[in-house]
Write a protein that holds these residues in place. Structure first.
Motif, short mmCIF file in Angstrom:
data_model
loop_
_atom_site.label_atom_id
_atom_site.label_comp_id
_atom_site.label_asym_id
_atom_site.label_seq_id
_atom_site.Cartn_x
_atom_site.Cartn_y
_atom_site.Cartn_z
N ILE A 48 5.40 3.97 -3.20
CA ILE A 48 5.48 2.60 -2.70
C ILE A 48 6.93 2.11 -2.67
N THR A 49 7.32 1.56 -1.53
CA THR A 49 8.67 1.03 -1.37
C THR A 49 8.74 -0.41 -1.89
N HIS A 50 9.93 -1.00 -1.82
CA HIS A 50 10.08 -2.40 -2.23
C HIS A 50 9.17 -3.29 -1.39
N CYS A 51 9.15 -3.05 -0.08
CA CYS A 51 8.28 -3.82 0.81
C CYS A 51 6.82 -3.56 0.47
N GLY A 52 6.50 -2.30 0.18
CA GLY A 52 5.14 -1.95 -0.16
C GLY A 52 4.66 -2.58 -1.46
N THR A 53 5.58 -2.79 -2.39
CA THR A 53 5.23 -3.43 -3.66
C THR A 53 4.70 -4.83 -3.43
N ALA A 54 5.31 -5.55 -2.51
CA ALA A 54 4.82 -6.90 -2.19
C ALA A 54 3.43 -6.84 -1.59
N ALA A 55 3.18 -5.85 -0.73
CA ALA A 55 1.86 -5.70 -0.12
C ALA A 55 0.82 -5.32 -1.17
N PHE A 56 1.21 -4.44 -2.09
CA PHE A 56 0.31 -4.04 -3.17
C PHE A 56 -0.05 -5.24 -4.04
N ASP A 57 0.96 -6.01 -4.43
CA ASP A 57 0.70 -7.17 -5.28
C ASP A 57 -0.23 -8.17 -4.60
N VAL A 62 -6.12 -5.17 -10.21
CA VAL A 62 -5.98 -5.38 -11.65
C VAL A 62 -6.19 -4.10 -12.45
N THR A 63 -6.71 -3.04 -11.79
CA THR A 63 -6.89 -1.76 -12.47
C THR A 63 -6.35 -0.64 -11.59
N VAL A 64 -5.48 0.18 -12.16
CA VAL A 64 -4.95 1.37 -11.49
C VAL A 64 -5.36 2.59 -12.31
N ILE A 65 -6.03 3.54 -11.67
CA ILE A 65 -6.43 4.78 -12.33
C ILE A 65 -5.66 5.93 -11.69
N ASP A 66 -4.82 6.59 -12.47
CA ASP A 66 -3.98 7.69 -12.01
C ASP A 66 -4.65 8.99 -12.44
N LEU A 67 -5.07 9.80 -11.47
CA LEU A 67 -5.80 11.03 -11.73
C LEU A 67 -4.88 12.26 -11.79
N ARG A 68 -3.58 12.06 -11.70
CA ARG A 68 -2.64 13.17 -11.67
C ARG A 68 -2.45 13.80 -13.05
N SER A 69 -1.89 14.99 -13.06
CA SER A 69 -1.61 15.69 -14.31
C SER A 69 -0.42 15.04 -15.01
N PRO A 70 -0.26 15.28 -16.31
CA PRO A 70 0.87 14.68 -17.04
C PRO A 70 2.23 15.02 -16.44
N VAL A 71 2.41 16.25 -15.96
CA VAL A 71 3.72 16.61 -15.39
C VAL A 71 3.98 15.84 -14.10
N GLU A 72 2.96 15.61 -13.31
CA GLU A 72 3.14 14.83 -12.09
C GLU A 72 3.47 13.38 -12.40
N VAL A 73 2.79 12.84 -13.41
CA VAL A 73 3.06 11.46 -13.81
C VAL A 73 4.50 11.32 -14.29
N ALA A 74 4.97 12.32 -15.04
CA ALA A 74 6.32 12.25 -15.61
C ALA A 74 7.41 12.41 -14.55
N THR A 75 7.16 13.26 -13.55
CA THR A 75 8.19 13.52 -12.54
C THR A 75 8.10 12.62 -11.32
N SER A 81 5.60 -3.91 -10.16
CA SER A 81 6.51 -5.04 -10.16
C SER A 81 6.47 -5.73 -11.52
N ALA A 82 7.54 -6.46 -11.82
CA ALA A 82 7.65 -7.12 -13.12
C ALA A 82 6.52 -8.11 -13.35
N GLY A 83 5.97 -8.65 -12.26
CA GLY A 83 4.92 -9.65 -12.41
C GLY A 83 3.52 -9.09 -12.48
N TRP A 84 3.38 -7.75 -12.33
CA TRP A 84 2.03 -7.17 -12.36
C TRP A 84 1.53 -7.09 -13.79
N SER A 85 0.36 -7.65 -14.04
CA SER A 85 -0.18 -7.70 -15.40
C SER A 85 -1.49 -6.93 -15.51
N GLY A 86 -1.71 -5.98 -14.59
CA GLY A 86 -2.94 -5.22 -14.60
C GLY A 86 -2.97 -4.13 -15.64
#
Length: 258
Positions: A48-57, A62-75, A81-86
């Motif tokens: 997600i780009t800076h512009c995309g962050t605004a669209a996402f917000d 309120v819930t994001v589920i990341d199904l990727r492996s730990p190495v993918e999450v790390a890399t 955004s600073a205002g996201w409280s999900g």
């Protein structure tokens, strides 16, 4: 079949993502409809780009589920955004990205290879699938999005499980899965335009069977669940998803459900 008509767009424009999609609008076998703008599936949010962050917000997720492996999450980190409280949950369906180059070339060429890989993903990630469904069914968990890297395979397995538990026909689920081919075309167009390919480090080699999304892949996977467990509900019960969680999911996502 997938029909949009005057309904919201299936693909949601979140700049940087190629496969951010709404799972709303699908009809169930008992005539209900999955609510729009409540549940999304996507490729990696790290894109997600800076512009995309605004669209996402603006989607109010309120819930994001990341199904990727730990190495993918790390890399390939996603920074909201600073205002996201999900709430963000890391629920890897596989412990590490598959080493496709180590697989038997003849096995990779089999027509049912992708479906067998989805079966392996579901069995290996059973505890995480259970946690994902229960998280989506929790009070106040929606709108939500779940994603992996491309938004096709691990995301496709969870999407199939959720939609089937809601009562969406297998043919519709297979058609939804196949929409990832459109996302692949968007990604390829981005590469042709000179944009970065962020898949090379993680996915050194991907077999041709895993680069496309014909409906048959998903149909074969769902058929195997039916054969092995009697139904997707049988599989859900086997991995510990309680009927109360399924009921809460239906109440939260289906029109006219009580």
């Amino acid at each position: 079949m997938i029909t949009n008509g005057a309904s919201p767009s299936r693909f949601v424009e979140v700049d940087g993502c190629f496969n951010y999609r709404d799972l709303g609008g699908y009809r169930t076998q008992d005539g209900r409809t999955v609510a729009w703008r409540r549940l999304y599936r996507s490729d990696g949010l790290h894109r997600i780009t800076h512009c995309g962050t605004a669209a996402f917000d603006a989607l109010g997720v309120v819930t994001v589920i990341d199904l990727r492996s730990p190495v993918e999450v790390a890399t390939r980190k996603w920074t909201p955004s600073a205002g996201w409280s999900g709430r963000r949950l890391l629920l890897p369906l596989l412990p590490e990205p598959p080493d496709w180059a180590a697989e038997d070339p003849e096995d990779l060429a089999q027509e049912d290879f992708a479906a067998r890989h989805y079966w392996h993903t579901a069995v290996t990630g059973a505890a995480r699938l259970k946690a994902a469904v229960e998280a989506l069914a929790a009070p106040g968990a929606l709108p939500a999005v779940f994603h992996c890297a491309a938004g096709k395979d691990r995301t496709g397995v969870l999407a199939a499980l959720v939609l089937r538990l809601l009562g969406v026909p297998v043919e519709t689920i297979a058609d939804d899965y196949a929409l990832s081919d459109e996302a692949t075309a968007r990604w390829e167009a981005s590469l042709e335009a000179g944009n970065e390919d962020d898949t090379q480090t993680t996915w050194a080699y991907v077999p041709p069977a895993m680069l496309v999304a014909p409906p048959a892949n998903m149909l074969l996977f769902l058929q195997r669940l039916d054969v092995e467990y009697g139904s997707v509900q049988g599989f859900a019960t086997h991995i510990g998803i309680g009927r109360e969680s399924v009921e809460r999911l239906r109440q939260a996502l289906l029109s006219g459900y009580s």
